[in-house]
Write an enzyme that holds these catalytic residues in place. Sequence first.
Site, PDB file in Angstrom:
ATOM      1  N   GLU A  34       0.919  -1.205  -0.033  1.00 37.92           N
ATOM      2  CA  GLU A  34       0.106   0.227  -0.254  1.00 37.92           C
ATOM      3  C   GLU A  34       0.960   1.224   0.133  1.00 37.92           C
ATOM      4  O   GLU A  34       1.600   1.512   0.826  1.00 37.92           O
ATOM      5  CB  GLU A  34      -0.968   0.031   1.145  1.00 37.92           C
ATOM      6  CG  GLU A  34      -2.459   0.339   0.928  1.00 37.92           C
ATOM      7  CD  GLU A  34      -3.097  -0.727  -0.012  1.00 37.92           C
ATOM      8  OE1 GLU A  34      -2.977  -0.571  -1.118  1.00 37.92           O
ATOM      9  OE2 GLU A  34      -3.273  -1.843   0.359  1.00 37.92           O
ATOM     10  N   ASP A  37       3.130   2.149  -4.937  1.00 33.15           N
ATOM     11  CA  ASP A  37       3.110   2.349  -6.276  1.00 33.15           C
ATOM     12  C   ASP A  37       3.603   3.412  -6.761  1.00 33.15           C
ATOM     13  O   ASP A  37       4.434   3.687  -7.404  1.00 33.15           O
ATOM     14  CB  ASP A  37       1.624   2.012  -6.842  1.00 33.15           C
ATOM     15  CG  ASP A  37       0.440   2.966  -6.340  1.00 33.15           C
ATOM     16  OD1 ASP A  37       0.855   3.497  -5.238  1.00 33.15           O
ATOM     17  OD2 ASP A  37      -0.649   2.982  -6.873  1.00 33.15           O
ATOM     18  N   ALA A 124     -16.217   0.704  -2.796  1.00 39.17           N
ATOM     19  CA  ALA A 124     -15.909  -0.257  -1.990  1.00 39.17           C
ATOM     20  C   ALA A 124     -14.278  -0.404  -1.882  1.00 39.17           C
ATOM     21  O   ALA A 124     -13.603  -1.207  -1.252  1.00 39.17           O
ATOM     22  CB  ALA A 124     -16.281  -1.567  -1.761  1.00 39.17           C
ATOM     23  N   SER A 128     -13.962  -0.451  -9.333  1.00 40.61           N
ATOM     24  CA  SER A 128     -14.900  -0.102 -10.142  1.00 40.61           C
ATOM     25  C   SER A 128     -14.716   0.765 -11.361  1.00 40.61           C
ATOM     26  O   SER A 128     -15.120   0.446 -12.706  1.00 40.61           O
ATOM     27  CB  SER A 128     -16.305   0.182  -9.582  1.00 40.61           C
ATOM     28  OG  SER A 128     -16.395   1.445  -9.178  1.00 40.61           O
ATOM     29  N   GLU A 161      -7.932   8.375 -16.167  1.00 40.93           N
ATOM     30  CA  GLU A 161      -8.426   8.831 -14.781  1.00 40.93           C
ATOM     31  C   GLU A 161      -7.651  10.013 -14.268  1.00 40.93           C
ATOM     32  O   GLU A 161      -7.856  10.994 -13.585  1.00 40.93           O
ATOM     33  CB  GLU A 161      -8.137   7.577 -13.950  1.00 40.93           C
ATOM     34  CG  GLU A 161      -8.359   7.668 -12.448  1.00 40.93           C
ATOM     35  CD  GLU A 161      -9.263   6.861 -12.281  1.00 40.93           C
ATOM     36  OE1 GLU A 161     -10.444   7.060 -11.513  1.00 40.93           O
ATOM     37  OE2 GLU A 161      -9.454   5.684 -12.896  1.00 40.93           O
ATOM     38  N   ASP A 173      -4.198  -0.310 -10.483  1.00 39.04           N
ATOM     39  CA  ASP A 173      -5.719  -0.732 -10.722  1.00 39.04           C
ATOM     40  C   ASP A 173      -5.999  -1.271 -12.146  1.00 39.04           C
ATOM     41  O   ASP A 173      -6.748  -2.403 -12.560  1.00 39.04           O
ATOM     42  CB  ASP A 173      -6.515   0.428 -10.133  1.00 39.04           C
ATOM     43  CG  ASP A 173      -6.508   0.579  -8.853  1.00 39.04           C
ATOM     44  OD1 ASP A 173      -5.795  -0.233  -7.965  1.00 39.04           O
ATOM     45  OD2 ASP A 173      -7.160   1.364  -8.453  1.00 39.04           O
ATOM     46  N   TYR A 222      -3.577  12.632   1.143  1.00 42.72           N
ATOM     47  CA  TYR A 222      -2.889  11.882   0.277  1.00 42.72           C
ATOM     48  C   TYR A 222      -1.802  12.790  -0.182  1.00 42.72           C
ATOM     49  O   TYR A 222      -0.508  12.551  -0.184  1.00 42.72           O
ATOM     50  CB  TYR A 222      -3.705  11.612  -0.842  1.00 42.72           C
ATOM     51  CG  TYR A 222      -4.856  10.507  -0.622  1.00 42.72           C
ATOM     52  CD1 TYR A 222      -4.334   9.271   0.130  1.00 42.72           C
ATOM     53  CD2 TYR A 222      -6.233  10.666  -0.773  1.00 42.72           C
ATOM     54  CE1 TYR A 222      -5.326   8.226   0.390  1.00 42.72           C
ATOM     55  CE2 TYR A 222      -6.954   9.577  -0.471  1.00 42.72           C
ATOM     56  CZ  TYR A 222      -6.638   8.471   0.178  1.00 42.72           C
ATOM     57  OH  TYR A 222      -7.426   7.407   0.387  1.00 42.72           O
TER      58      TYR A 222
END
Length: 384
Positions: A34, A37, A124, A128, A161, A173, A222
């Site tokens: 985690e 990346d 979640a 997605s 994205e 992802d 973040y």
Amino acid sequence: MTGVTQMKATFNALFNHAPTGHVSAPGRVNLIGEFTDYNEGFVLPTAINFRTQVLYSARRDDKVCVYSTNYPNEVDEFSLSDEITVGDCQWGNYIRAVVYVLKRAGYKVGGLNLLIESDVPQGAGLSSSAALEVSTIGAFNQAFSLAINEKDIALLGQQAENDFMDCQCGIMDQLISAKAEQGNALLIDCQQLATTAISIPEDLSIVIVNSNYPRKLVDSEYNQRRLDCENAASKMQVDSLRKADMAMLEQHKGTFTENEYKRAHHVISENERVVQATQALRNNDMSLLIELMAASHQSLHQDFEVTVPATHGLVTIISQALENRGAVRMTGGGFGGAVVCLCRANDVEVIKQAIEATYHKEFGLMADIYVCQADTGLTYHQLV
């Protein structure tokens, strides 16, 4: 998920002809690795058997027309000859984003009818959006014979994205959604974009528990953590924390702020844990997996400070219920979201009962529990 047969009937009703192709791409869960990346480190995600499916057919004009069975009262339509801009349909903007980056990269695409359906849980932390991007790029790739390979599909999805949706995600992802292999996790080297399939033992179940904790606005959190990581790397005179080790970290400790040291300590130790976890999976070594995932969670809790009481509580509930029979940790971006557990199949019910008995009582929230298998990545099927 209604299934492809029902989707075909819906497509026919919407467009008055049959679809010519079917594409699907999975969501994912990150087993360990985690915040490594964007520090050019290692991650170990697996695709899950929740997928986004796309039926398509080429049009004679230059319009892209998109429906989703998940949003039956919405439709998005735009012209390829116009500048691609953000529209009113939130999920439709992901399709616009994909077309935007395909056009920018010089791919020759034409008008397309699209019908989308997804059972990847939204909100979640199961990617997605990446499943939608990868499956949609796959539809254009197949419809117009663009010959884009899986790695480049993932990179285009990330660009969609980053540059259109304005979400600065890493590559994990999209890459796992495009390249996953059934029954395997994927060790991803985020510096080289090299991937290695790591077999998941058949007797292991992947249990994902969504805390349903309402995530707050955490962009500044973040960004600050990323800045701390970059500052720590700079003070150690390396390009990224991937090139640092614990000896280097301790040698320069006096130059760091407290947070720079803690963030770098997490990333360097997490990279080591990912590499060890690949061996633990290969050897079906549950005791080592338990140790590594517990250490990952504690590092995220103490060094990176991205857990919340609800996710930390879920990890505690599951750990105590399994009594050293399963490995569990927070997964994803933190500040809410989900936890992931690797356990034997006969312990899944133990987890469910423990959460049902304790979680709502302690935190006032209801958790969603998903029992998953490691699924395949992007798939194509010609229908005509």
